[in-house]
Scaffold this motif. Sequence first.
Motif, PDB file in Angstrom:
ATOM      1  N   ARG A 126      60.216  24.643  -5.263  1.00  0.00           N
ATOM      2  CA  ARG A 126      60.935  25.477  -5.812  1.00  0.00           C
ATOM      3  C   ARG A 126      60.797  25.882  -7.209  1.00  0.00           C
ATOM      4  O   ARG A 126      60.870  26.851  -7.775  1.00  0.00           O
ATOM      5  N   SER A 127      60.688  24.808  -8.038  1.00  0.00           N
ATOM      6  CA  SER A 127      60.472  24.635  -9.306  1.00  0.00           C
ATOM      7  C   SER A 127      59.454  25.598  -9.765  1.00  0.00           C
ATOM      8  O   SER A 127      59.095  26.365 -10.511  1.00  0.00           O
ATOM      9  N   ALA A 128      58.076  25.311  -9.160  1.00  0.00           N
ATOM     10  CA  ALA A 128      56.867  25.763  -9.364  1.00  0.00           C
ATOM     11  C   ALA A 128      56.887  27.099  -8.817  1.00  0.00           C
ATOM     12  O   ALA A 128      56.580  28.109  -9.521  1.00  0.00           O
ATOM     13  N   PHE A 129      57.529  27.679  -7.977  1.00  0.00           N
ATOM     14  CA  PHE A 129      57.794  29.040  -7.520  1.00  0.00           C
ATOM     15  C   PHE A 129      58.562  29.841  -8.426  1.00  0.00           C
ATOM     16  O   PHE A 129      58.264  30.738  -9.191  1.00  0.00           O
ATOM     17  N   LEU A 130      59.789  29.146  -9.027  1.00  0.00           N
ATOM     18  CA  LEU A 130      60.364  29.927  -9.917  1.00  0.00           C
ATOM     19  C   LEU A 130      59.953  29.957 -11.328  1.00  0.00           C
ATOM     20  O   LEU A 130      60.023  31.070 -11.994  1.00  0.00           O
ATOM     21  N   HIS A 131      58.852  28.958 -11.537  1.00  0.00           N
ATOM     22  CA  HIS A 131      58.245  29.146 -13.108  1.00  0.00           C
ATOM     23  C   HIS A 131      57.217  30.421 -13.040  1.00  0.00           C
ATOM     24  O   HIS A 131      57.239  31.129 -13.801  1.00  0.00           O
ATOM     25  N   HIS A 132      56.831  30.492 -11.833  1.00  0.00           N
ATOM     26  CA  HIS A 132      55.911  31.745 -11.417  1.00  0.00           C
ATOM     27  C   HIS A 132      56.560  32.957 -11.543  1.00  0.00           C
ATOM     28  O   HIS A 132      56.014  34.003 -12.383  1.00  0.00           O
ATOM     29  N   VAL A 133      57.735  32.990 -10.795  1.00  0.00           N
ATOM     30  CA  VAL A 133      58.284  34.299 -10.974  1.00  0.00           C
ATOM     31  C   VAL A 133      59.090  34.445 -12.113  1.00  0.00           C
ATOM     32  O   VAL A 133      58.942  35.845 -12.484  1.00  0.00           O
ATOM     33  N   ILE A 134      59.535  33.820 -13.010  1.00  0.00           N
ATOM     34  CA  ILE A 134      60.207  33.792 -14.157  1.00  0.00           C
ATOM     35  C   ILE A 134      58.971  34.273 -15.153  1.00  0.00           C
ATOM     36  O   ILE A 134      59.402  35.160 -15.913  1.00  0.00           O
ATOM     37  N   GLY A 135      57.883  33.814 -15.164  1.00  0.00           N
ATOM     38  CA  GLY A 135      56.947  34.083 -16.078  1.00  0.00           C
ATOM     39  C   GLY A 135      56.387  35.742 -15.903  1.00  0.00           C
ATOM     40  O   GLY A 135      56.577  36.292 -16.854  1.00  0.00           O
ATOM     41  N   TRP A 136      56.190  35.765 -14.537  1.00  0.00           N
ATOM     42  CA  TRP A 136      55.710  37.344 -14.587  1.00  0.00           C
ATOM     43  C   TRP A 136      56.887  38.319 -14.593  1.00  0.00           C
ATOM     44  O   TRP A 136      56.573  39.397 -15.132  1.00  0.00           O
TER      45      TRP A 136
END
Lengths: 191, 70
Positions: A126-136
């Motif tokens: 979840r954390s990795a997914f959110l980092h990518h989503v927030i980043g983009w």
Amino acid sequence: MIPPPEVAHWLAGAVALFVGLLLLSEVIVGDDIFRKRVWRASLWPSLALAGGTLLWVVTAFSTFSTIHLLAHALWAEAAMIAGAVQLALARGKLTSPRWSLVAAAALFFSGVAFLVHESNPWLYSRSAFLHHVIGWTLVVAALFPLGRALQPRRAVWSAGFALTFVVLAVLLFADRDVAPIFGRFGEGGPP
Amino acid sequence: MLGPLTILAGIVWAVAQPYRISLAHAAERSVYHVLVQGPLLVIAVGVLYVVLVAPGLVRDLREPDRDPAA
């Protein structure tokens, strides 16, 4: 007593939601009415400035990883610079709409920091997914203040900028330290 | 409407994920996980907006010529 990372992220989500509500109300009522009271116009820039200061505290506790330390330092610096410039705009010390380019740069580099400091792929957790989503999300959302700098009278840029903070809040509230990407954490929640 | 909608969103979230509100098991959890939960924070932000920001905005919309210092 240091709060767990997910709690710090939820608190950041609450601040982002409040900033989003302030920016949305500015779009709804118009600049003239919203900025009629200096304290109201200064509220979200002050929150950004204070949030940046608190992020330095988080940075100080992020010594477990150099890349985390650097990323939190960049977010702290971006929030403080953008907040200070917006505060100067709210108080009339700066007047050019081109100063929105600072907010655009802050969002862009904050998004890049999210993408660079997440070493795991999208579907790792979840954390990795959110980092990518927030980043983009932040990288793309940098277009809104950029548009506002070039076309300050078009409300779509201001509305997009405001909604960016609401979306950011939703994503930060979705963060869990340990969790599958989608779905419930588990029966009864975390201990 | 922004404030009440935010409060409503927090209440809907609390109903949808009741295990987030863990006051019944407060002794077993850290103070952070009891007090700092998403739905409670969303409701708190909505209340803060309703109390702090909305009244002044409505007043200024109704009386646009009113002197802010008055």
